[in-house]
Write a protein that holds these residues in place. Structure first.
Motif, PDB file in Angstrom:
ATOM      1  N   ARG A  50       0.833  -1.208   0.000  1.00  0.00           N
ATOM      2  CA  ARG A  50       0.000   0.000   0.000  1.00  0.00           C
ATOM      3  C   ARG A  50       0.868   1.260   0.000  1.00  0.00           C
ATOM      4  NH1 ARG A  50      -5.394   1.187   1.488  1.00  0.00           N
ATOM      5  NH2 ARG A  50      -5.647   3.390   1.068  1.00  0.00           N
ATOM      6  N   ALA A  51       1.928   1.255   0.800  1.00  0.00           N
ATOM      7  CA  ALA A  51       2.813   2.417   0.859  1.00  0.00           C
ATOM      8  C   ALA A  51       3.475   2.670  -0.493  1.00  0.00           C
ATOM      9  CB  ALA A  51       3.876   2.213   1.942  1.00  0.00           C
ATOM     10  N   LEU A  52       3.923   1.611  -1.155  1.00  0.00           N
ATOM     11  CA  LEU A  52       4.547   1.775  -2.470  1.00  0.00           C
ATOM     12  C   LEU A  52       3.540   2.275  -3.504  1.00  0.00           C
ATOM     13  CD1 LEU A  52       6.814  -1.398  -2.553  1.00  0.00           C
ATOM     14  CD2 LEU A  52       7.561   0.999  -2.364  1.00  0.00           C
ATOM     15  N   THR A  53       2.322   1.770  -3.439  1.00  0.00           N
ATOM     16  CA  THR A  53       1.277   2.226  -4.365  1.00  0.00           C
ATOM     17  C   THR A  53       0.990   3.708  -4.163  1.00  0.00           C
ATOM     18  OG1 THR A  53       0.280   0.037  -4.384  1.00  0.00           O
ATOM     19  CG2 THR A  53      -1.105   1.852  -5.107  1.00  0.00           C
ATOM     20  N   GLU A  54       0.852   4.123  -2.904  1.00  0.00           N
ATOM     21  CA  GLU A  54       0.585   5.532  -2.619  1.00  0.00           C
ATOM     22  C   GLU A  54       1.780   6.403  -2.976  1.00  0.00           C
ATOM     23  OE1 GLU A  54      -0.842   5.782   1.388  1.00  0.00           O
ATOM     24  OE2 GLU A  54      -2.714   4.771   0.887  1.00  0.00           O
ATOM     25  N   GLN A  55       2.991   5.889  -2.767  1.00  0.00           N
ATOM     26  CA  GLN A  55       4.190   6.652  -3.126  1.00  0.00           C
ATOM     27  C   GLN A  55       4.250   6.868  -4.637  1.00  0.00           C
ATOM     28  OE1 GLN A  55       8.054   4.802  -2.559  1.00  0.00           O
ATOM     29  NE2 GLN A  55       8.900   6.765  -1.895  1.00  0.00           N
ATOM     30  N   ALA A  56       3.829   5.866  -5.395  1.00  0.00           N
ATOM     31  CA  ALA A  56       3.804   6.019  -6.850  1.00  0.00           C
ATOM     32  C   ALA A  56       2.822   7.113  -7.273  1.00  0.00           C
ATOM     33  CB  ALA A  56       3.444   4.698  -7.520  1.00  0.00           C
ATOM     34  N   ARG A  60       5.369  10.667  -1.963  1.00  0.00           N
ATOM     35  CA  ARG A  60       5.731  10.760  -0.543  1.00  0.00           C
ATOM     36  C   ARG A  60       6.031   9.376   0.037  1.00  0.00           C
ATOM     37  NH1 ARG A  60       0.733  13.116   1.841  1.00  0.00           N
ATOM     38  NH2 ARG A  60       1.799  12.589   3.763  1.00  0.00           N
ATOM     39  N   ALA A  61       6.967   9.327   0.978  1.00  0.00           N
ATOM     40  CA  ALA A  61       7.324   8.084   1.659  1.00  0.00           C
ATOM     41  C   ALA A  61       6.329   7.801   2.780  1.00  0.00           C
ATOM     42  CB  ALA A  61       8.732   8.191   2.228  1.00  0.00           C
ATOM     43  N   ARG A  62       6.248   6.566   3.204  1.00  0.00           N
ATOM     44  CA  ARG A  62       5.369   6.145   4.294  1.00  0.00           C
ATOM     45  C   ARG A  62       6.177   5.329   5.297  1.00  0.00           C
ATOM     46  NH1 ARG A  62       2.829   8.324   0.588  1.00  0.00           N
ATOM     47  NH2 ARG A  62       0.584   8.484   0.452  1.00  0.00           N
ATOM     48  N   LEU A  63       5.711   5.303   6.525  1.00  0.00           N
ATOM     49  CA  LEU A  63       6.289   4.462   7.571  1.00  0.00           C
ATOM     50  C   LEU A  63       5.236   3.443   7.962  1.00  0.00           C
ATOM     51  CD1 LEU A  63       8.484   3.815   9.698  1.00  0.00           C
ATOM     52  CD2 LEU A  63       7.327   5.450  11.203  1.00  0.00           C
ATOM     53  N   VAL A  64       5.576   2.166   7.903  1.00  0.00           N
ATOM     54  CA  VAL A  64       4.655   1.093   8.256  1.00  0.00           C
ATOM     55  C   VAL A  64       5.161   0.456   9.542  1.00  0.00           C
ATOM     56  CG1 VAL A  64       3.612  -1.077   7.508  1.00  0.00           C
ATOM     57  CG2 VAL A  64       4.157   0.678   5.819  1.00  0.00           C
ATOM     58  N   ALA A 109      -8.803 -19.652   2.219  1.00  0.00           N
ATOM     59  CA  ALA A 109      -8.693 -18.206   2.034  1.00  0.00           C
ATOM     60  C   ALA A 109      -8.244 -17.893   0.614  1.00  0.00           C
ATOM     61  CB  ALA A 109      -7.698 -17.616   3.034  1.00  0.00           C
ATOM     62  N   LEU A 110      -8.794 -16.815   0.076  1.00  0.00           N
ATOM     63  CA  LEU A 110      -8.360 -16.311  -1.220  1.00  0.00           C
ATOM     64  C   LEU A 110      -6.985 -15.666  -1.075  1.00  0.00           C
ATOM     65  CD1 LEU A 110     -11.756 -14.753  -2.271  1.00  0.00           C
ATOM     66  CD2 LEU A 110     -10.590 -16.637  -3.440  1.00  0.00           C
ATOM     67  N   PRO A 111      -6.280 -15.428  -2.188  1.00  0.00           N
ATOM     68  CA  PRO A 111      -4.993 -14.736  -2.083  1.00  0.00           C
ATOM     69  C   PRO A 111      -5.161 -13.397  -1.359  1.00  0.00           C
ATOM     70  CG  PRO A 111      -5.295 -15.619  -4.292  1.00  0.00           C
ATOM     71  CD  PRO A 111      -6.599 -15.805  -3.568  1.00  0.00           C
ATOM     72  N   PRO A 112      -4.178 -12.997  -0.543  1.00  0.00           N
ATOM     73  CA  PRO A 112      -4.328 -11.791   0.274  1.00  0.00           C
ATOM     74  C   PRO A 112      -4.254 -10.484  -0.508  1.00  0.00           C
ATOM     75  CG  PRO A 112      -2.168 -12.758   0.605  1.00  0.00           C
ATOM     76  CD  PRO A 112      -2.940 -13.709  -0.244  1.00  0.00           C
ATOM     77  N   VAL A 113      -3.766 -10.516  -1.742  1.00  0.00           N
ATOM     78  CA  VAL A 113      -3.656  -9.302  -2.550  1.00  0.00           C
ATOM     79  C   VAL A 113      -4.365  -9.542  -3.878  1.00  0.00           C
ATOM     80  CG1 VAL A 113      -2.060  -7.734  -3.716  1.00  0.00           C
ATOM     81  CG2 VAL A 113      -1.458  -8.695  -1.492  1.00  0.00           C
ATOM     82  N   SER A 114      -5.166  -8.589  -4.301  1.00  0.00           N
ATOM     83  CA  SER A 114      -5.816  -8.699  -5.602  1.00  0.00           C
ATOM     84  C   SER A 114      -5.739  -7.340  -6.299  1.00  0.00           C
ATOM     85  CB  SER A 114      -7.262  -9.139  -5.447  1.00  0.00           C
ATOM     86  OG  SER A 114      -8.000  -8.177  -4.725  1.00  0.00           O
ATOM     87  N   PHE A 115      -5.857  -7.377  -7.605  1.00  0.00           N
ATOM     88  CA  PHE A 115      -5.828  -6.145  -8.381  1.00  0.00           C
ATOM     89  C   PHE A 115      -6.568  -6.394  -9.685  1.00  0.00           C
ATOM     90  CE2 PHE A 115      -2.009  -8.598  -8.983  1.00  0.00           C
ATOM     91  CZ  PHE A 115      -1.879  -8.685 -10.367  1.00  0.00           C
ATOM     92  N   ALA A 116      -7.030  -5.316 -10.300  1.00  0.00           N
ATOM     93  CA  ALA A 116      -7.792  -5.414 -11.538  1.00  0.00           C
ATOM     94  C   ALA A 116      -6.982  -6.152 -12.597  1.00  0.00           C
ATOM     95  CB  ALA A 116      -8.161  -4.022 -12.037  1.00  0.00           C
ATOM     96  N   GLY A 117      -7.572  -7.168 -13.167  1.00  0.00           N
ATOM     97  CA  GLY A 117      -6.905  -7.946 -14.200  1.00  0.00           C
ATOM     98  C   GLY A 117      -5.995  -9.029 -13.670  1.00  0.00           C
TER      99      GLY A 117
END
Length: 137
Positions: A50-56, A60-64, A109-117
């Motif tokens: 999520r941090a990398l997606t928002e940085q793109a 801005r950098a994020r701290l997790v 459980a389904l995969p923990p990450v999903s995205f369009a396509g």
């Protein structure tokens, strides 16, 4: 108060009451896996993605920051409060599916990450231990 200490799953289970909840007849118990380690690791991976997606998006950098004790608190106390302050029960059904496998029909459980396509399920179902050839893929 434990912010500067290292975590150890089994000890956090005892300190947060999970061992008492999972126990029976006065004996302490434990979750069937190192669930706090695994759960916190999955949350960390999701947080980094999520941090990398928002940085793109904004540069801005994020701290997790995560903690085994916080993951334990979510497991013991629920994920949050509703509008009237009541505990909101967690419904896992949207994240579960059923798949035919060599062991019969599995609920998992389904995969923990999903995205369009992207893929909507695992590439192949679970199999019996020892049936896969030991090879690098």
């Amino acid at each position: 108060p434990w912010g500067g200490r290292r975590g150890f799953d089994s000890l956090v289970q005892v300190a947060t009451g999970i061992a008492a909840i999972e126990g029976d007849a006065g004996q302490l118990g434990a979750l069937p896996a190192q669930a706090l380690d695994h759960g916190t690791g999955y949350l960390l991976a999701a947080g980094v993605l999520r941090a990398l997606t928002e940085q793109a998006d904004d540069g801005r950098a994020r701290l997790v920051r995560l903690a085994l004790t916080q993951t334990a608190a979510w497991l013991v106390n629920g994920l949050g409060k509703g509008p009237a302050g009541e505990t909101v029960p967690y419904d896992p059904e949207p994240w579960l599916t059923r798949t035919d496998s060599p062991m019969g029909r599995l609920r998992h459980a389904l995969p923990p990450v999903s995205f369009a396509g992207g893929p909507v399920n695992w590439a192949r179902p679970s199999g019996r231990w020892g049936t896969d050839a030991p090879e690098w893929r």
